[in-house]
Design a protein around this motif. Structure first.
Motif, PDB file in Angstrom:
ATOM      1  N   ILE A 110      64.102  74.561   6.744  1.00  0.00           N
ATOM      2  CA  ILE A 110      64.037  75.992   7.065  1.00  0.00           C
ATOM      3  C   ILE A 110      62.625  76.340   7.545  1.00  0.00           C
ATOM      4  O   ILE A 110      61.682  75.557   7.358  1.00  0.00           O
ATOM      5  CB  ILE A 110      64.423  76.859   5.843  1.00  0.00           C
ATOM      6  CG1 ILE A 110      63.513  76.545   4.648  1.00  0.00           C
ATOM      7  CG2 ILE A 110      65.888  76.652   5.487  1.00  0.00           C
ATOM      8  CD1 ILE A 110      63.779  77.440   3.431  1.00  0.00           C
ATOM      9  N   PRO A 111      62.430  77.528   8.149  1.00  0.00           N
ATOM     10  CA  PRO A 111      61.093  77.909   8.626  1.00  0.00           C
ATOM     11  C   PRO A 111      60.059  77.940   7.507  1.00  0.00           C
ATOM     12  O   PRO A 111      60.381  78.167   6.331  1.00  0.00           O
ATOM     13  CB  PRO A 111      61.321  79.316   9.201  1.00  0.00           C
ATOM     14  CG  PRO A 111      62.762  79.349   9.564  1.00  0.00           C
ATOM     15  CD  PRO A 111      63.461  78.519   8.526  1.00  0.00           C
ATOM     16  N   ASN A 112      58.814  77.714   7.885  1.00  0.00           N
ATOM     17  CA  ASN A 112      57.724  77.645   6.899  1.00  0.00           C
ATOM     18  C   ASN A 112      57.657  78.896   6.024  1.00  0.00           C
ATOM     19  O   ASN A 112      57.507  78.804   4.798  1.00  0.00           O
ATOM     20  CB  ASN A 112      56.391  77.465   7.622  1.00  0.00           C
ATOM     21  CG  ASN A 112      56.277  76.119   8.307  1.00  0.00           C
ATOM     22  OD1 ASN A 112      57.283  75.460   8.560  1.00  0.00           O
ATOM     23  ND2 ASN A 112      55.066  75.703   8.626  1.00  0.00           N
ATOM     24  N   LYS A 113      57.763  80.075   6.652  1.00  0.00           N
ATOM     25  CA  LYS A 113      57.662  81.314   5.882  1.00  0.00           C
ATOM     26  C   LYS A 113      58.782  81.422   4.853  1.00  0.00           C
ATOM     27  O   LYS A 113      58.560  81.870   3.720  1.00  0.00           O
ATOM     28  CB  LYS A 113      57.680  82.526   6.820  1.00  0.00           C
ATOM     29  CG  LYS A 113      56.420  82.685   7.663  1.00  0.00           C
ATOM     30  CD  LYS A 113      56.507  83.932   8.537  1.00  0.00           C
ATOM     31  CE  LYS A 113      55.241  84.108   9.376  1.00  0.00           C
ATOM     32  NZ  LYS A 113      55.329  85.312  10.250  1.00  0.00           N
ATOM     33  N   ALA A 114      59.968  81.007   5.238  1.00  0.00           N
ATOM     34  CA  ALA A 114      61.101  81.060   4.311  1.00  0.00           C
ATOM     35  C   ALA A 114      60.915  80.061   3.179  1.00  0.00           C
ATOM     36  O   ALA A 114      61.173  80.374   2.007  1.00  0.00           O
ATOM     37  CB  ALA A 114      62.401  80.787   5.058  1.00  0.00           C
ATOM     38  N   TYR A 115      60.480  78.857   3.517  1.00  0.00           N
ATOM     39  CA  TYR A 115      60.274  77.833   2.487  1.00  0.00           C
ATOM     40  C   TYR A 115      59.213  78.284   1.485  1.00  0.00           C
ATOM     41  O   TYR A 115      59.397  78.148   0.264  1.00  0.00           O
ATOM     42  CB  TYR A 115      59.861  76.509   3.135  1.00  0.00           C
ATOM     43  CG  TYR A 115      59.576  75.418   2.134  1.00  0.00           C
ATOM     44  CD1 TYR A 115      60.618  74.706   1.538  1.00  0.00           C
ATOM     45  CD2 TYR A 115      58.274  75.112   1.759  1.00  0.00           C
ATOM     46  CE1 TYR A 115      60.365  73.718   0.609  1.00  0.00           C
ATOM     47  CE2 TYR A 115      58.010  74.120   0.832  1.00  0.00           C
ATOM     48  CZ  TYR A 115      59.054  73.419   0.252  1.00  0.00           C
ATOM     49  OH  TYR A 115      58.803  72.443  -0.683  1.00  0.00           O
ATOM     50  N   ASN A 116      58.098  78.795   1.980  1.00  0.00           N
ATOM     51  CA  ASN A 116      57.023  79.239   1.083  1.00  0.00           C
ATOM     52  C   ASN A 116      57.502  80.351   0.153  1.00  0.00           C
ATOM     53  O   ASN A 116      57.125  80.391  -1.030  1.00  0.00           O
ATOM     54  CB  ASN A 116      55.823  79.717   1.896  1.00  0.00           C
ATOM     55  CG  ASN A 116      55.145  78.585   2.652  1.00  0.00           C
ATOM     56  OD1 ASN A 116      55.269  77.417   2.261  1.00  0.00           O
ATOM     57  ND2 ASN A 116      54.441  78.912   3.723  1.00  0.00           N
TER      58      ASN A 116
END
Length: 438
Positions: A321-327
């Motif tokens: 998933i996108p970095n922002k979502a993962y974080n």
């Protein structure tokens, strides 16, 4: 083969067609639907999820992501296989029948298995099944002049041997190449029913990278949307599968069924399947953890044109998933999971010290919000656990930068009935116990 030579031969073939036998591609008495047995290879060989294997699965998933991101502009190539997280379809090929185990791959289009005369093979032991066209009374070699041998970068006529050949270069540097055949496929079900399909098109591998493929499989079962895949060959407008949980094999049957045609189970709510020549792409709009929607802009999951960008892929173990979502997922999960956190050098994996029972007690559930469909993910499918029950790790990874696609991977797909309606361009998803799918 020169185009002029091929054209002249085709003219001759058309003029004499009334005298010829039916074309090699014909397959009479195709059933409207049938079942096929699938399972996880850990039933026979327990998967080993040490740290290096965790990292190998992640590297594999990122390699698959790289391929999907290139698929918009490049001619599709094959994808790296995952090893211990493969799911397998069991079937017999030829007459008399020989049993083979092929990796189920919704991201690959050519079905192939190693040939008896392979020079470099998946497994060279005497016990390893390999295809012998000379021993099958129903085997046919596809001619260079057959319409199924039209030239592209995967299947073409070899000028030197005058034979129809295939070549697949996987993104990890491994490869498979050989001769194209037609033969009888017999699909077995866990309820002991079976169905026979004649003249199935596939490749017999004379070359494939040693040590790159799981030793319990003999090849790949291609299920992508490409016109060369198994689904397209028989024009099945529906199919469904339910991947059994590799962690519960001691508690329940490791087997499930893949269902084709009228047998497919279109259960639960559906989401729109977006147009794509190769892959099954849907729209992911958001994520909830323990019923609380994470504050994420839905646009981060989309392509630049605002369209959905999540590929459903059985060949990718870890969901990307996108970095922002993962974080944001990690930020939410860490205070909820009351287990000692485990850190690995040079790795952004989210891992904890604990086993299967700890997952049930401490790991929250998750919901993936697709367009028109909210999919519940149970804790056992959200994390994967080492076989020694020492550590558990989140089965999700950030995609990095300059990426376009998300991937809904195999671990999160466990115990979810996923059905593809190619006529209506819909995908249905519904949680269930896969072992009950008889």
């Amino acid at each position: 083969m020169g185009s002029a030579k091929k054209f002249l031969w085709l003219i001759f073939a058309l003029m004499s067609s009334c005298l010829e036998e039916p074309s090699l591609g014909e397959s009479p008495n195709v059933p409207s639907g049938f079942k096929a047995k699938i399972y996880h290879p850990g039933y026979y060989t327990q998967p080993s999820f040490a740290h290096d294997h965790f990292q190998a699965m992640i590297n594999h998933s990122i390699n698959r992501l790289h391929h999907f991101n290139n698929a918009l502009t490049e001619e599709p190539i094959g994808l790296v296989l995952s090893g211990d997280m493969d799911y397998i379809i069991e079937l017999d090929i030829g007459k008399p029948p020989v049993t083979y185990h092929l990796n189920i791959d919704t991201g690959s289009h050519v079905t192939w298995l190693q040939h008896k005369d392979c020079i470099t093979c998946i497994d060279k032991t005497k016990n390893a099944a390999s295809y012998d066209d000379k021993s099958s009374s129903t085997a046919k070699e596809i001619s260079c002049y057959d319409e199924e041998c039209d030239e592209n970068n995967s299947i073409e006529c070899d000028d030197y041997s005058d034979r129809c050949t295939y070549t697949i270069n996987y993104v990890d540097g491994s490869n498979s190449s050989g001769i194209m055949y037609l033969d009888q496929f017999t699909f077995l079900s866990i309820d002991e029913s079976y169905v026979v399909l004649e003249n199935v098109r596939f490749g017999g591998a004379f070359y494939c990278s040693e040590g790159k493929f799981h030793h319990d499989i003999q090849g790949v079962f291609g299920l992508s949307r490409n016109r060369r895949s198994f689904i397209s060959q028989y024009e099945f407008k529906q199919f469904s599968y339910c991947l059994p949980d590799y962690k519960n094999m001691a508690e329940q049957s490791p087997y499930s069924n893949m269902l084709f045609g009228t047998e497919a189970q279109l259960a639960g709510n559906s989401t729109a399947m977006l147009p794509h020549q190769e892959y099954y792409v849907i729209s992911l709009n958001g994520i909830s953890v323990r019923g609380i929607r994470l504050e994420l802009d839905p646009s981060i999951f989309k392509l630049s044109n605002g369209r959905g960008a999540t590929v459903i892929d059985t060949g990718t173990p870890v969901t990307v998933i996108p970095n922002k979502a993962y974080n944001k997922v990690v930020e939410t999960l860490v205070p909820m999971i009351k287990l000692p956190r485990v850190f690995y050098r040079n790795s952004d994996k989210l891992c904890f010290n604990g086993g299967l029972k700890d997952m049930d007690k401490h790991v929250p559930d998750m919901t993936l919000h697709f367009e028109g469909l909210d999919l519940h993910i149970i804790p056992r499918s959200l994390f994967y656990v080492s076989t020694d029950k020492v550590n558990i790790c989140l089965a999700m990874q950030p995609m990095g930068y300059n990426r376009k696609y998300n991937i809904f991977g195999a671990i999160l797909q466990q115990n979810i009935n996923i059905a593809f309606d190619l006529k209506e361009n819909k995908i249905f998803m519904s949680p269930m116990t896969c072992a009950s799918l008889i």
